[in-house]
Write a protein that holds these residues in place. Structure first.
Motif, short mmCIF file in Angstrom:
data_model
loop_
_atom_site.label_atom_id
_atom_site.label_comp_id
_atom_site.label_asym_id
_atom_site.label_seq_id
_atom_site.Cartn_x
_atom_site.Cartn_y
_atom_site.Cartn_z
N VAL A 240 27.08 -34.70 -20.02
CA VAL A 240 27.78 -35.87 -20.55
C VAL A 240 27.91 -35.73 -22.06
O VAL A 240 26.93 -35.46 -22.75
CB VAL A 240 27.02 -37.16 -20.22
N ARG A 241 29.12 -35.92 -22.57
CA ARG A 241 29.35 -36.05 -24.01
C ARG A 241 29.51 -37.52 -24.31
O ARG A 241 30.40 -38.18 -23.75
CB ARG A 241 30.59 -35.29 -24.45
N SER A 242 28.67 -38.07 -25.18
CA SER A 242 28.66 -39.50 -25.43
C SER A 242 29.00 -39.84 -26.87
O SER A 242 28.66 -39.09 -27.79
CB SER A 242 27.28 -40.08 -25.10
N TYR A 243 29.64 -40.98 -27.04
CA TYR A 243 29.90 -41.58 -28.35
C TYR A 243 29.35 -43.00 -28.29
O TYR A 243 29.78 -43.80 -27.45
CB TYR A 243 31.39 -41.64 -28.65
N ALA A 244 28.40 -43.34 -29.15
CA ALA A 244 27.77 -44.67 -29.15
C ALA A 244 28.11 -45.39 -30.44
O ALA A 244 27.79 -44.91 -31.53
CB ALA A 244 26.26 -44.53 -29.00
N VAL A 245 28.75 -46.55 -30.31
CA VAL A 245 29.10 -47.39 -31.47
C VAL A 245 28.23 -48.64 -31.41
O VAL A 245 28.47 -49.54 -30.59
CB VAL A 245 30.59 -47.77 -31.45
N GLY B 18 37.31 -46.29 -36.72
CA GLY B 18 36.95 -46.78 -38.05
C GLY B 18 35.51 -47.21 -38.20
O GLY B 18 35.10 -47.64 -39.28
N HIS B 19 34.71 -47.08 -37.14
CA HIS B 19 33.29 -47.46 -37.20
C HIS B 19 32.40 -46.23 -37.04
O HIS B 19 32.78 -45.27 -36.35
CB HIS B 19 32.96 -48.45 -36.09
N PRO B 20 31.20 -46.25 -37.63
CA PRO B 20 30.28 -45.13 -37.43
C PRO B 20 29.84 -45.05 -35.98
O PRO B 20 29.60 -46.07 -35.33
CB PRO B 20 29.10 -45.46 -38.36
N ALA B 21 29.76 -43.83 -35.47
CA ALA B 21 29.36 -43.60 -34.08
C ALA B 21 28.50 -42.34 -34.03
O ALA B 21 28.61 -41.46 -34.88
CB ALA B 21 30.59 -43.43 -33.19
N VAL B 22 27.65 -42.28 -33.02
CA VAL B 22 26.83 -41.08 -32.80
C VAL B 22 27.42 -40.31 -31.62
O VAL B 22 27.64 -40.87 -30.55
CB VAL B 22 25.37 -41.43 -32.50
N ARG B 23 27.67 -39.02 -31.85
CA ARG B 23 28.17 -38.16 -30.78
C ARG B 23 27.08 -37.16 -30.41
O ARG B 23 26.40 -36.60 -31.27
CB ARG B 23 29.41 -37.40 -31.24
N TYR B 24 26.91 -36.94 -29.10
CA TYR B 24 25.96 -35.93 -28.66
C TYR B 24 26.28 -35.53 -27.23
O TYR B 24 26.93 -36.27 -26.48
CB TYR B 24 24.52 -36.45 -28.75
N ASP B 25 25.83 -34.34 -26.85
CA ASP B 25 25.94 -33.86 -25.48
C ASP B 25 24.56 -33.90 -24.84
O ASP B 25 23.54 -33.68 -25.51
CB ASP B 25 26.47 -32.43 -25.44
N ALA B 26 24.52 -34.18 -23.56
CA ALA B 26 23.24 -34.22 -22.84
C ALA B 26 23.42 -33.67 -21.43
O ALA B 26 24.46 -33.88 -20.79
CB ALA B 26 22.70 -35.64 -22.79
N TRP B 27 22.40 -32.99 -20.97
CA TRP B 27 22.37 -32.40 -19.62
C TRP B 27 21.47 -33.26 -18.75
O TRP B 27 20.38 -33.68 -19.18
CB TRP B 27 21.86 -30.97 -19.70
N TYR B 28 21.93 -33.55 -17.54
CA TYR B 28 21.17 -34.37 -16.59
C TYR B 28 20.76 -33.49 -15.42
O TYR B 28 21.50 -33.33 -14.44
CB TYR B 28 22.02 -35.55 -16.11
N PRO B 29 19.57 -32.87 -15.51
CA PRO B 29 19.16 -31.91 -14.48
C PRO B 29 19.04 -32.50 -13.09
O PRO B 29 19.25 -31.80 -12.10
CB PRO B 29 17.80 -31.41 -15.00
N SER B 30 18.71 -33.78 -12.98
CA SER B 30 18.56 -34.38 -11.66
C SER B 30 19.90 -34.62 -10.95
O SER B 30 19.94 -34.84 -9.75
CB SER B 30 17.82 -35.72 -11.76
N HIS B 31 20.98 -34.57 -11.73
CA HIS B 31 22.29 -34.86 -11.16
C HIS B 31 23.27 -33.70 -11.27
O HIS B 31 24.33 -33.72 -10.63
CB HIS B 31 22.88 -36.10 -11.84
N GLY B 32 22.95 -32.72 -12.10
CA GLY B 32 23.79 -31.53 -12.18
C GLY B 32 25.07 -31.69 -12.98
O GLY B 32 26.03 -30.95 -12.76
N PHE B 33 25.11 -32.62 -13.94
CA PHE B 33 26.30 -32.73 -14.77
C PHE B 33 25.91 -32.87 -16.24
O PHE B 33 24.76 -33.14 -16.59
CB PHE B 33 27.21 -33.88 -14.34
#
Length: 232
Positions: free
Chosen positions: A194-199, A177-192
């Protein structure tokens, strides 16, 4: 926002796990102060040098924050984010041994959830991270409204510090029920990835994330189930 790394875990004690059902490591205009005490049976205050009653005044904050001055479509920043809950995704269990690689917003507590299926690399993990304070400062306007431009600028800063390369664009969605930002990010130094949701709230932050190496389908399915179960 920042990704998780195996290490010593901290447990998010304020969030209660709900029914079995599955997340990753992602990483302000107050009311005017009270006036002078007045005797309700005493005379009304008068202007200096006259017998007329003093004109009523409106605190500057209220003048600035009336409805006509608010940005169209702006919403108040969420309050009391610490009271949230979520359900355990199907095929996941809580695990220790993880920590955030970086923590730009300061101290945090976290829950880490991992797939129960055999043969899945330990870097495939979901995380719920709670920040009681925003070390980098608030992301609200003068009237306590969520400043979306400032939120995105903050995420740019956080991702740069984490060494993340954002894939595509940020997207505004809703979580619990709250606004959130969703985005995907690549971490080249770690090889994975991440899909994130920030509220972001008035003074707090909750992030939900999904981190994967080879088990993208498992992690994203769990992340979808997790974020759909969140309540505030």
């Amino acid at each position: 926002m920042s990704p998780m790394h195996p290490a010593r875990a901290r447990t998010l004690r304020r969030c209660r796990l709900l029914a079995l059902a599955g997340l990753l490591a992602l990483t302000g205009c107050g009311p005017a102060g009270p006036g002078p005490d007045l005797d309700p049976d005493g005379p009304a205050p008068t202007a200096s040098g006259s017998g007329a009653s003093a004109p009523a005044t409106v605190p500057p904050g209220l003048l600035e924050c009336d409805d006509s001055s608010k940005d169209a479509g702006a919403e108040s920043a969420p309050q009391d984010l610490h009271s949230f809950g979520y359900g355990m995704p199907s095929g996941f269990t809580e695990s220790g041994g993880y920590t955030q690689i970086t923590s730009p917003e300061g101290d945090y507590t976290a829950d880490y959830l991992v797939p129960t299926a055999a043969g899945v690399d330990a870097l495939n993990v979901l995380a719920v991270v709670y920040y009681a304070d925003l070390a980098l400062g608030p992301v609200t306007g003068g009237c306590g409204q969520l400043d979306r431009k400032q939120v995105l600028a903050r995420l740019d800063l956080v991702n740069a510090e984490s060494g993340a390369e954002v894939i595509g664009d940020y997207a505004w969605v809703e979580v619990g029920g709250h606004p959130a930002v969703r985005y995907d990010a690549w971490y080249p130094s770690h090889g994975f990835t991440v899909r994130s949701y920030a509220v972001y709230g008035a003074t707090e932050l909750v992030t939900f994330g999904c981190q994967w190496v080879e088990a993208e389908a498992v992690i994203t399915a769990g992340c979808d189930e997790l974020t759909a179960s969140v309540t505030f």
